[in-house]
Design an enzyme around this catalytic site. Sequence first.
Site, PDB file in Angstrom:
ATOM      1  N   ASN A   7       0.859  -1.187   0.000  1.00  0.00           N
ATOM      2  CA  ASN A   7       0.000   0.000   0.000  1.00  0.00           C
ATOM      3  C   ASN A   7       0.901   1.245   0.000  1.00  0.00           C
ATOM      4  O   ASN A   7       1.713   1.439   0.922  1.00  0.00           O
ATOM      5  CB  ASN A   7      -0.897  -0.036   1.245  1.00  0.00           C
ATOM      6  CG  ASN A   7      -1.830   1.156   1.312  1.00  0.00           C
ATOM      7  OD1 ASN A   7      -1.410   2.291   1.087  1.00  0.00           O
ATOM      8  ND2 ASN A   7      -3.082   0.923   1.630  1.00  0.00           N
ATOM      9  N   HIS A  10       0.914   6.288   1.710  1.00  0.00           N
ATOM     10  CA  HIS A  10       1.680   7.249   2.499  1.00  0.00           C
ATOM     11  C   HIS A  10       2.850   7.873   1.745  1.00  0.00           C
ATOM     12  O   HIS A  10       3.474   8.809   2.241  1.00  0.00           O
ATOM     13  CB  HIS A  10       2.098   6.628   3.835  1.00  0.00           C
ATOM     14  CG  HIS A  10       0.878   6.302   4.653  1.00  0.00           C
ATOM     15  ND1 HIS A  10      -0.085   7.253   4.938  1.00  0.00           N
ATOM     16  CD2 HIS A  10       0.417   5.147   5.174  1.00  0.00           C
ATOM     17  CE1 HIS A  10      -1.068   6.689   5.615  1.00  0.00           C
ATOM     18  NE2 HIS A  10      -0.786   5.416   5.772  1.00  0.00           N
ATOM     19  N   HIS A  43      -5.729   3.718  -1.765  1.00  0.00           N
ATOM     20  CA  HIS A  43      -7.065   3.989  -1.224  1.00  0.00           C
ATOM     21  C   HIS A  43      -7.468   5.392  -1.669  1.00  0.00           C
ATOM     22  O   HIS A  43      -6.856   6.379  -1.269  1.00  0.00           O
ATOM     23  CB  HIS A  43      -6.997   3.893   0.314  1.00  0.00           C
ATOM     24  CG  HIS A  43      -8.316   4.037   1.000  1.00  0.00           C
ATOM     25  ND1 HIS A  43      -8.472   3.851   2.347  1.00  0.00           N
ATOM     26  CD2 HIS A  43      -9.550   4.357   0.536  1.00  0.00           C
ATOM     27  CE1 HIS A  43      -9.740   4.038   2.694  1.00  0.00           C
ATOM     28  NE2 HIS A  43     -10.414   4.365   1.600  1.00  0.00           N
ATOM     29  N   ARG A  45      -9.596   7.901  -0.921  1.00  0.00           N
ATOM     30  CA  ARG A  45     -10.515   8.268   0.170  1.00  0.00           C
ATOM     31  C   ARG A  45     -11.452   9.381  -0.254  1.00  0.00           C
ATOM     32  O   ARG A  45     -11.136  10.184  -1.142  1.00  0.00           O
ATOM     33  CB  ARG A  45      -9.716   8.712   1.399  1.00  0.00           C
ATOM     34  CG  ARG A  45      -8.969   7.596   2.093  1.00  0.00           C
ATOM     35  CD  ARG A  45      -8.418   8.079   3.423  1.00  0.00           C
ATOM     36  NE  ARG A  45      -9.466   8.142   4.415  1.00  0.00           N
ATOM     37  CZ  ARG A  45      -9.663   7.247   5.379  1.00  0.00           C
ATOM     38  NH1 ARG A  45      -8.846   6.231   5.510  1.00  0.00           N
ATOM     39  NH2 ARG A  45     -10.647   7.379   6.228  1.00  0.00           N
ATOM     40  N   ARG A  49      -7.303  12.578   1.110  1.00  0.00           N
ATOM     41  CA  ARG A  49      -6.217  13.054   1.955  1.00  0.00           C
ATOM     42  C   ARG A  49      -4.834  12.572   1.490  1.00  0.00           C
ATOM     43  O   ARG A  49      -3.827  13.151   1.826  1.00  0.00           O
ATOM     44  CB  ARG A  49      -6.452  12.675   3.408  1.00  0.00           C
ATOM     45  CG  ARG A  49      -6.329  11.201   3.686  1.00  0.00           C
ATOM     46  CD  ARG A  49      -6.382  10.921   5.162  1.00  0.00           C
ATOM     47  NE  ARG A  49      -7.713  11.113   5.713  1.00  0.00           N
ATOM     48  CZ  ARG A  49      -8.152  10.458   6.790  1.00  0.00           C
ATOM     49  NH1 ARG A  49      -7.365   9.640   7.434  1.00  0.00           N
ATOM     50  NH2 ARG A  49      -9.373  10.642   7.233  1.00  0.00           N
ATOM     51  N   GLU A  70      -8.770   0.566  -3.112  1.00  0.00           N
ATOM     52  CA  GLU A  70      -9.702   0.542  -1.982  1.00  0.00           C
ATOM     53  C   GLU A  70     -10.672   1.703  -2.117  1.00  0.00           C
ATOM     54  O   GLU A  70     -10.247   2.841  -2.365  1.00  0.00           O
ATOM     55  CB  GLU A  70      -8.944   0.688  -0.665  1.00  0.00           C
ATOM     56  CG  GLU A  70      -8.060  -0.484  -0.344  1.00  0.00           C
ATOM     57  CD  GLU A  70      -7.258  -0.236   0.925  1.00  0.00           C
ATOM     58  OE1 GLU A  70      -7.506   0.755   1.623  1.00  0.00           O
ATOM     59  OE2 GLU A  70      -6.372  -1.036   1.198  1.00  0.00           O
ATOM     60  N   THR A 101      -8.343   3.177   8.506  1.00  0.00           N
ATOM     61  CA  THR A 101      -9.544   2.337   8.516  1.00  0.00           C
ATOM     62  C   THR A 101      -9.615   1.553   9.828  1.00  0.00           C
ATOM     63  O   THR A 101      -8.782   0.688  10.089  1.00  0.00           O
ATOM     64  CB  THR A 101      -9.513   1.365   7.317  1.00  0.00           C
ATOM     65  OG1 THR A 101      -9.048   2.085   6.181  1.00  0.00           O
ATOM     66  CG2 THR A 101     -10.886   0.802   7.036  1.00  0.00           C
ATOM     67  N   GLU A 151     -10.960  -9.587   2.772  1.00  0.00           N
ATOM     68  CA  GLU A 151      -9.701  -9.208   3.422  1.00  0.00           C
ATOM     69  C   GLU A 151     -10.007  -9.064   4.901  1.00  0.00           C
ATOM     70  O   GLU A 151     -10.890  -8.289   5.293  1.00  0.00           O
ATOM     71  CB  GLU A 151      -9.151  -7.899   2.848  1.00  0.00           C
ATOM     72  CG  GLU A 151      -7.855  -7.499   3.557  1.00  0.00           C
ATOM     73  CD  GLU A 151      -7.022  -6.483   2.809  1.00  0.00           C
ATOM     74  OE1 GLU A 151      -7.097  -6.435   1.563  1.00  0.00           O
ATOM     75  OE2 GLU A 151      -6.289  -5.734   3.482  1.00  0.00           O
ATOM     76  N   HIS A 192      -3.793  -4.744   7.636  1.00  0.00           N
ATOM     77  CA  HIS A 192      -3.942  -3.628   8.565  1.00  0.00           C
ATOM     78  C   HIS A 192      -3.020  -3.760   9.774  1.00  0.00           C
ATOM     79  O   HIS A 192      -3.108  -4.735  10.518  1.00  0.00           O
ATOM     80  CB  HIS A 192      -5.371  -3.426   9.070  1.00  0.00           C
ATOM     81  CG  HIS A 192      -5.550  -2.006   9.527  1.00  0.00           C
ATOM     82  ND1 HIS A 192      -5.897  -0.980   8.684  1.00  0.00           N
ATOM     83  CD2 HIS A 192      -5.318  -1.423  10.728  1.00  0.00           C
ATOM     84  CE1 HIS A 192      -5.908   0.152   9.331  1.00  0.00           C
ATOM     85  NE2 HIS A 192      -5.549  -0.086  10.581  1.00  0.00           N
TER      86      HIS A 192
HETATM   87  N1  PXP Z   1      -5.820  -3.306   3.809  1.00  0.00           N
HETATM   88  C1  PXP Z   1      -6.837  -2.416   3.849  1.00  0.00           C
HETATM   89  C2  PXP Z   1      -8.167  -2.835   3.330  1.00  0.00           C
HETATM   90  C3  PXP Z   1      -6.637  -1.105   4.350  1.00  0.00           C
HETATM   91  O1  PXP Z   1      -7.665  -0.240   4.382  1.00  0.00           O
HETATM   92  C4  PXP Z   1      -5.346  -0.744   4.775  1.00  0.00           C
HETATM   93  C5  PXP Z   1      -5.101   0.646   5.278  1.00  0.00           C
HETATM   94  O2  PXP Z   1      -5.375   1.562   4.271  1.00  0.00           O
HETATM   95  C6  PXP Z   1      -4.315  -1.695   4.687  1.00  0.00           C
HETATM   96  C7  PXP Z   1      -4.595  -2.976   4.223  1.00  0.00           C
HETATM   97  C8  PXP Z   1      -2.922  -1.380   5.074  1.00  0.00           C
HETATM   98  O3  PXP Z   1      -2.830  -1.075   6.436  1.00  0.00           O
HETATM   99  P1  PXP Z   1      -1.476  -0.559   7.031  1.00  0.00           P
HETATM  100  O4  PXP Z   1      -1.155   0.736   6.357  1.00  0.00           O
HETATM  101  O5  PXP Z   1      -1.762  -0.410   8.481  1.00  0.00           O
HETATM  102  O6  PXP Z   1      -0.437  -1.610   6.734  1.00  0.00           O
END
Ligand code: PXP
Length: 238
Positions: A7, A10, A43, A45, A49, A70, A101, A151, A192
Amino acid sequence: MKRLGVNIDHVATLRNARGEFHPDPFIAAKFVKKQGADSITIHLREDRRHIKDLDAKKICSIKNLLVNLEISIKNEIVKNALKIKPDFICIVPENRKEITTEGGLNLRKNQRKIKSIIRLFRNKKIRTSLFINPSLNDILISKNLGADCIEIHTGRFATLVKSKKKIKKEFLRIKKCSILASKIGLEVHAGHGLDFRSTKFLSKINEIKEFNIGHFIIGESIFHGFNKVIKKFKRIIK
Ligand code: PXP
């Protein structure tokens, strides 16, 4: 073989902190793929953001890169996602004030809406996954709604691991859910809050086929670089 989805939200958070163009999530997407990521996750959003519509569009145009987008169930976002045409969709809950999330979808409350969204993406041959809490009931509902994958929200498990608390009960909950989902034909993903340790524990669950990891990979890469961090995760989930 388990897959690693990285992901890169960031990277956009960092770019947006300056309001300019660097670091560019488009370049990051190509770069993490080169370092061994099996797919990338972004994602879009509602408040935009981090990832913006143009980022998502550009990233989805990269050849030979699998993109998992996402989205929430808001009409405007679903409409944009249909135009962006990712390879995969993951439907997540969204709450304006949350930092990230916080939990899985409320499937009971949103059954009809989620079912119709899944149908829209299925018609475009886009795989859909539902981000849910580790609940046997939510797995059965996900199947009924026509999802391809689930997931499992691993936030609670990841926090227990980080705080060195007892993890057995939550681990077994995730394992039971993964076994049931797999048995009824849902592909199982997890994500997550995961870091090296929590991922190592969960990689013992054969039914989990994909991990989606963001914040820890970006943070750890500041010290060690994407190459080393992604390779270490790939070794862990092998
Ligand atoms: N999976 C999903 C569905 C998420 O919403 C997120 C956070 O955006 C992640 C995985 C990744 O989470 P993390 O950034 O805490 O590793």
